[in-house]
Scaffold this motif. Structure first.
Motif, mmCIF file in Angstrom:
data_model
loop_
_atom_site.group_PDB
_atom_site.id
_atom_site.type_symbol
_atom_site.label_atom_id
_atom_site.label_comp_id
_atom_site.label_asym_id
_atom_site.label_seq_id
_atom_site.Cartn_x
_atom_site.Cartn_y
_atom_site.Cartn_z
ATOM 1 N N LEU A 1 62.209 88.563 57.376
ATOM 2 C CA LEU A 1 62.871 87.395 57.927
ATOM 3 C C LEU A 1 63.116 87.533 59.428
ATOM 4 N N PHE A 2 63.038 86.421 60.130
ATOM 5 C CA PHE A 2 63.487 86.345 61.513
ATOM 6 C C PHE A 2 64.886 85.720 61.514
ATOM 7 N N ASP A 3 65.857 86.411 62.105
ATOM 8 C CA ASP A 3 67.225 85.912 62.204
ATOM 9 C C ASP A 3 67.372 85.175 63.529
ATOM 10 N N LEU A 4 67.556 83.859 63.439
ATOM 11 C CA LEU A 4 67.703 83.044 64.642
ATOM 12 C C LEU A 4 69.156 82.901 65.070
ATOM 13 N N GLY A 5 70.089 83.405 64.255
ATOM 14 C CA GLY A 5 71.505 83.250 64.523
ATOM 15 C C GLY A 5 72.083 82.047 63.791
ATOM 16 N N ASP A 6 73.408 82.043 63.602
ATOM 17 C CA ASP A 6 74.111 80.931 62.949
ATOM 18 C C ASP A 6 73.585 80.652 61.544
ATOM 19 N N GLY A 7 73.138 81.700 60.841
ATOM 20 C CA GLY A 7 72.670 81.532 59.477
ATOM 21 C C GLY A 7 71.257 80.999 59.354
ATOM 22 N N ARG A 8 70.590 80.740 60.468
ATOM 23 C CA ARG A 8 69.227 80.210 60.427
ATOM 24 C C ARG A 8 68.223 81.360 60.293
ATOM 25 N N LEU A 9 67.349 81.240 59.300
ATOM 26 C CA LEU A 9 66.362 82.269 59.025
ATOM 27 C C LEU A 9 64.984 81.647 58.869
ATOM 28 N N LEU A 10 63.977 82.326 59.394
ATOM 29 C CA LEU A 10 62.581 81.967 59.157
ATOM 30 C C LEU A 10 61.923 83.108 58.402
ATOM 31 N N VAL A 11 61.047 82.778 57.470
ATOM 32 C CA VAL A 11 60.312 83.813 56.754
ATOM 33 C C VAL A 11 59.109 84.233 57.593
ATOM 34 N N ASN A 12 58.993 85.523 57.847
ATOM 35 C CA ASN A 12 57.823 86.052 58.549
ATOM 36 C C ASN A 12 56.680 86.225 57.565
ATOM 37 N N GLU A 13 56.905 87.014 56.513
ATOM 38 C CA GLU A 13 55.897 87.186 55.474
ATOM 39 C C GLU A 13 56.549 87.740 54.222
ATOM 40 N N VAL B 1 48.479 84.195 46.976
ATOM 41 C CA VAL B 1 49.284 83.627 48.052
ATOM 42 C C VAL B 1 49.490 84.644 49.172
ATOM 43 N N ALA B 2 49.836 85.864 48.814
ATOM 44 C CA ALA B 2 50.154 86.881 49.826
ATOM 45 C C ALA B 2 48.917 87.384 50.556
ATOM 46 N N GLN B 3 47.737 87.248 49.962
ATOM 47 C CA GLN B 3 46.520 87.772 50.580
ATOM 48 C C GLN B 3 45.949 86.864 51.659
ATOM 49 N N ASP B 4 46.444 85.645 51.761
ATOM 50 C CA ASP B 4 45.924 84.686 52.739
ATOM 51 C C ASP B 4 47.106 84.128 53.527
ATOM 52 N N ARG B 5 47.176 84.460 54.794
ATOM 53 C CA ARG B 5 48.347 84.084 55.582
ATOM 54 C C ARG B 5 48.527 82.569 55.683
ATOM 55 N N LEU B 6 47.430 81.814 55.673
ATOM 56 C CA LEU B 6 47.560 80.366 55.716
ATOM 57 C C LEU B 6 48.111 79.835 54.399
ATOM 58 N N GLU B 7 47.594 80.357 53.283
ATOM 59 C CA GLU B 7 48.126 79.967 51.976
ATOM 60 C C GLU B 7 49.596 80.368 51.851
ATOM 61 N N GLU B 8 49.926 81.528 52.387
ATOM 62 C CA GLU B 8 51.298 82.018 52.310
ATOM 63 C C GLU B 8 52.261 81.098 53.054
ATOM 64 N N LYS B 9 51.913 80.759 54.286
ATOM 65 C CA LYS B 9 52.783 79.887 55.078
ATOM 66 C C LYS B 9 52.919 78.514 54.420
ATOM 67 N N THR B 10 51.818 78.006 53.883
ATOM 68 C CA THR B 10 51.851 76.700 53.230
ATOM 69 C C THR B 10 52.742 76.737 51.993
ATOM 70 N N PHE B 11 52.606 77.793 51.181
ATOM 71 C CA PHE B 11 53.446 77.933 49.995
ATOM 72 C C PHE B 11 54.921 78.036 50.378
ATOM 73 N N LEU B 12 55.234 78.880 51.337
ATOM 74 C CA LEU B 12 56.617 79.114 51.715
ATOM 75 C C LEU B 12 57.302 77.824 52.152
ATOM 76 N N ASN B 13 56.647 77.064 53.006
ATOM 77 C CA ASN B 13 57.246 75.808 53.446
ATOM 78 C C ASN B 13 57.375 74.826 52.292
ATOM 79 N N GLY B 14 56.457 74.920 51.338
ATOM 80 C CA GLY B 14 56.508 74.034 50.185
ATOM 81 C C GLY B 14 57.704 74.275 49.282
ATOM 82 N N VAL B 15 58.234 75.510 49.259
ATOM 83 C CA VAL B 15 59.412 75.803 48.426
ATOM 84 C C VAL B 15 60.698 75.822 49.251
ATOM 85 N N GLY B 16 60.609 75.377 50.503
ATOM 86 C CA GLY B 16 61.805 75.293 51.338
ATOM 87 C C GLY B 16 62.162 76.556 52.081
#
Length: 358
Positions: A257-269, A104-119
């Motif tokens: 993580l990217f901190d968007l403010g107000d508790g909102r976070l996006l996973v970078n990698e 999962v970690a070796q392929d950025r497309l697989e990584e992003k797909t997995f991450l969104n799949g687990v919320g």
């Protein structure tokens, strides 16, 4: 579940760089022997370990020797071939983390797909296999956007910002026209990271968040524990737990993580290993990330993660390591040097943890 490994057991580490070195030092404190597998003779990790097998990471004979010699095997960086981990496991070796986390970690497309799949939400993205794909991705995501090779690349390598459609052809050539991913720009306020661990019994241990400052695509400083509110902390912990459980993970994991403010976070990698942003734990926690990883791999109970000090971790890049005399004289500074022979520009030669009261 295998029984916990007793002191005196031998652990194998794929990779002989600074992370392998610090893992070996932590294992030694717990009474384990360590064997390194790395193609570079006399690697930094090997010099603090019982021995080293000098071979490529996909060398079948070397992997067989490592598997027979060691009671458990781990790795220090995510570019170890996943097939090598699978070969070790197929031969009966106890390997942690497993090949799924690596794949999962070796392929950025697989990584992003997995991450969104687990919320664990990420920026919007598009796969890119051609210049036409890149142009279509820019039309959908907007510019600027960052184009990254799907595989390999770290510390800012293998990626380029595409600021307009006119730059697309040059950007596609700049990454070698390799399979890639286009990522939308994240409107973040700051970059955070969280270091978390999962034991063989499914138990979890999560460290306080760190705030990270990069320069030239390379981490320069981590401040930890970061000043974050309860909502942000809770969301980060939930993200870490979802990833660890989703990968059936054993060991320490780093999540940027990217901190968007107000508790909102996006996973970078994610990084399926001990992580540069967790170096602060060496002088800020009773059980640092390296000991925690060894505990998890060996099947021991996980250690405490509460911070007893605030730490400013600064990477020493290239010839910055020549300031060791001055750094060694700072009362609040703890110097960690990696034993690398050549101080090339941008190369991580060590780090310093400046310890403050909470």
């Amino acid at each position: 579940m295998p029984a916990p490994l007793p002191p005196g057991s031998t652990l194998g580490i794929l990779g002989g760089g600074q992370l392998g070195r610090m893992l070996s030092q932590a294992a030694s404190r717990l009474g384990f022997n360590v064997v390194i597998l790395d193609p570079e003779e006399n690697s930094p990790a090997a010099r603090v370990s019982q021995g080293q097998i000098v071979a490529a990471y996909d060398d079948a004979t070397a992997l067989g020797v490592l598997g027979r010699t060691c009671q458990a095997v781990t790795f220090e960086f995510e570019n170890v071939p996943a097939a090598s981990v699978e070969r070790l496991a197929a031969g009966g070796a106890l390997v942690a983390p497993g090949s799924k986390a690596l794949a999962v970690a070796q392929d950025r497309l697989e990584e992003k797909t997995f991450l969104n799949g687990v919320g664990a939400t990420t920026v919007d993205f598009a796969p890119v296999d051609s210049l036409d794909d890149l142009l279509a991705g820019l039309e959908r995501l907007g510019a600027p956007a960052v184009l990254k090779t799907r595989r390999e690349g770290y510390d800012g390598k293998g990626q380029i910002w595409v600021r307009s459609a006119d730059m697309a052809a040059d950007a596609w050539s700049a990454i070698g026209q390799r399979p890639a991913i286009l990522e939308a720009k994240a409107p973040f306020l700051r970059e955070l990271s969280i270091i978390a661990a999962r034991g063989r019994d499914g138990s979890l241990a999560v460290y306080p968040l760190g705030e990270n400052i990069h320069a030239g695509g390379v981490l320069k400083t981590t401040l930890a524990p970061a000043e974050v509110d309860a909502r942000t902390t809770a969301r980060a912990y939930a993200i870490a737990e979802a990833i660890l459980q989703g990968l059936d993970y054993v060991g320490v994991l780093g999540v940027e993580l990217f901190d968007l403010g107000d508790g909102r976070l996006l996973v970078n990698e994610i990084a399926p290993r001990v992580h540069n942003t967790g170096h602060w734990t060496q002088d800020g926690c009773v059980c640092d990330q390296f000991e925690q990883h060894i505990r998890a791999v060996a099947g021991w109970p996980l250690g405490p993660t509460a911070a007893h000090a605030r730490v400013e971790m600064t990477n020493l890049l290239g010839d910055e390591v020549e300031g060791w005399r001055e750094l060694g004289g700072e009362p609040a500074a703890r110097l960690h040097l990696y034993g690398k022979a050549e101080a090339r520009p941008g190369r991580k030669m060590g780090h310093v943890n400046r310890v403050r009261s909470l």
